[in-house]
Design an enzyme around this catalytic site. Structure first.
Site, PDB file in Angstrom:
ATOM      1  N   HIS A  19       0.819  -1.215   0.000  1.00 31.85           N
ATOM      2  CA  HIS A  19       0.000   0.000   0.000  1.00 31.85           C
ATOM      3  C   HIS A  19       0.859   1.274   0.000  1.00 31.85           C
ATOM      4  CE1 HIS A  19      -2.816  -3.070   1.549  1.00 31.85           C
ATOM      5  NE2 HIS A  19      -3.686  -2.412   0.823  1.00 31.85           N
ATOM      6  N   GLU A  89       2.762  -1.469   7.653  1.00 30.08           N
ATOM      7  CA  GLU A  89       3.765  -1.507   6.582  1.00 30.08           C
ATOM      8  C   GLU A  89       5.000  -0.696   6.953  1.00 30.08           C
ATOM      9  OE1 GLU A  89       0.693  -2.587   2.943  1.00 30.08           O
ATOM     10  OE2 GLU A  89       1.831  -0.725   2.807  1.00 30.08           O
ATOM     11  N   ARG A 177     -22.405  14.962  14.987  1.00 33.30           N
ATOM     12  CA  ARG A 177     -22.973  15.824  13.950  1.00 33.30           C
ATOM     13  C   ARG A 177     -24.169  15.085  13.351  1.00 33.30           C
ATOM     14  NH1 ARG A 177     -17.322  16.557  12.867  1.00 33.30           N
ATOM     15  NH2 ARG A 177     -16.709  18.766  12.958  1.00 33.30           N
ATOM     16  N   ARG A 231     -16.487  22.951  18.679  1.00 33.81           N
ATOM     17  CA  ARG A 231     -17.866  22.521  18.589  1.00 33.81           C
ATOM     18  C   ARG A 231     -18.757  23.224  19.610  1.00 33.81           C
ATOM     19  NH1 ARG A 231     -18.508  17.610  16.466  1.00 33.81           N
ATOM     20  NH2 ARG A 231     -20.710  18.219  16.433  1.00 33.81           N
TER      21      ARG A 231
END
Ligand SMILES: O=P(O)(O)O[C@H]1O[C@H](CO)[C@@H](O)[C@H]1O
Ligand SMILES: O=c1cc[nH]c(=O)[nH]1
Length: 283
Positions: A19, A89, A177, A231
């Site tokens: 990846h 990895e 949310r 928030r």
């Protein structure tokens, strides 16, 4: 590759991890982990030398030198699953010190947009870490990385907070949310209030995965995030504090490399950490 028990164990393509498309020696073992591949450019601009090494899916990587320290950056993408792949990895190619450089949404009213949060631990709402260890296993940052980040923030004179963050598997309901068409349910509605009461500082989406896997694998991990939202006050300023977060992470890598090399580091950060925590929790 170190510790491999065969190709099926961790697929490689021409000696590169499947990846991240990196192999042993491609990058130094000290790595910054932004979520956003676009942040790689903002990071490499702060280094004295830099070159891109690979770019495959959400995993963009670069290496360079920051004030004499060999350093790398690899983006993880958003969320625990892609972050877990990156860590698996990178560990296999010899990376041992990782600092997440992210953005975060504060849930404590007193935390200003543009300030930084240095995470000591993370609430494991990330999802991915539950495929690695029971919920009782802590997602804790490495103490020496926290201290290096605090020392770096102090040296750079930036506004910072130290404490626990909450990593979620989703950006919308996972962070209280409403979803499309205003969809919500009992768990999503109450999570932000519960966490605020618990003194959790902010929401983000990768720290818990990073801290859990680093803990299991004996790797060093920390996290510094730029507060781009609050928030409680409903502020949202994309990019606020990102450059400061990058500079603090760069400096922390330099401090850790110096400590690794000389067995000591000129830091006053125990007292700074104590005063930072006192300031935060003394109300
Ligand atoms: O800016 P990054 O590092 O991606 O971090 C934050 O931003 C994304 C959500 O907007 C999530 O990845 C969250 O952790
Ligand atoms: O509110 C926010 C801001 C950045 N990243 C998050 O995960 N949440």
């Amino acid at each position: 590759m170190r510790g491999e028990t065969g190709p099926a164990h961790a697929p490689t393509v021409q000696g590169k991890m499947y990846h991240v498309m990196l192999g042993p020696g491609d990058i130094p073992p000290y790595v910054l982990l932004p979520g956003d591949p676009g942040r790689i450019d903002q990071i490499t601009e702060t280094w004295d030398e830099a070159r891109e090494v690979a770019y495959h899916r959400e995993y963009r990587s670069a290496r360079g030198v920051y004030r004499g320290a060999e350093i790398a950056a690899v983006s993880t993408g958003i969320g625990g699953p892609s972050t877990a792949i990156a860590i698996e990895e990178l560990a296999r190619i010899g990376v041992h010190t990782m600092i997440r450089v992210g953005t975060t949404g504060a849930i404590q009213p007193s935390i200003k947009v543009g300030s930084l949060i240095i995470a000591t631990a993370a609430v494991r709402y990330d999802g991915a870490s539950h495929e690695y260890a029971p919920p009782e296993y802590p997602a804790a940052a490495s103490p020496e990385v926290v201290l290096a980040l605090v020392e770096a923030a102090r040296r750079l004179g930036v506004d910072y907070h130290v404490g626990v963050v909450a990593s979620t598997a989703t950006f919308h309901l996972g962070q209280s949310r409403p979803g499309y068409r205003g969809y919500e349910w009992s768990e999503s509605r109450r999570r932000i209030e519960d966490l605020r009461r618990m003194g959790v500082l902010s929401f983000e989406m990768e720290a818990a995965t990073l801290f859990t896997l680093a803990g299991l694998y004996g790797l060093r991990a920390g996290c510094v995030c730029a507060v781009i939202a609050n928030r409680a006050t409903d502020e949202f300023t994309p990019g606020a504090g990102v450059r400061e977060a990058i500079m603090v992470a760069n400096e922390a890598i330099r401090i850790l490399q110096e400590a690794d090399r000389t067995g000591s580091a000129r830091t006053h950060s125990i007292s700074d950490l104590a005063s930072a925590i006192h300031r935060l929790y003394s109300g």
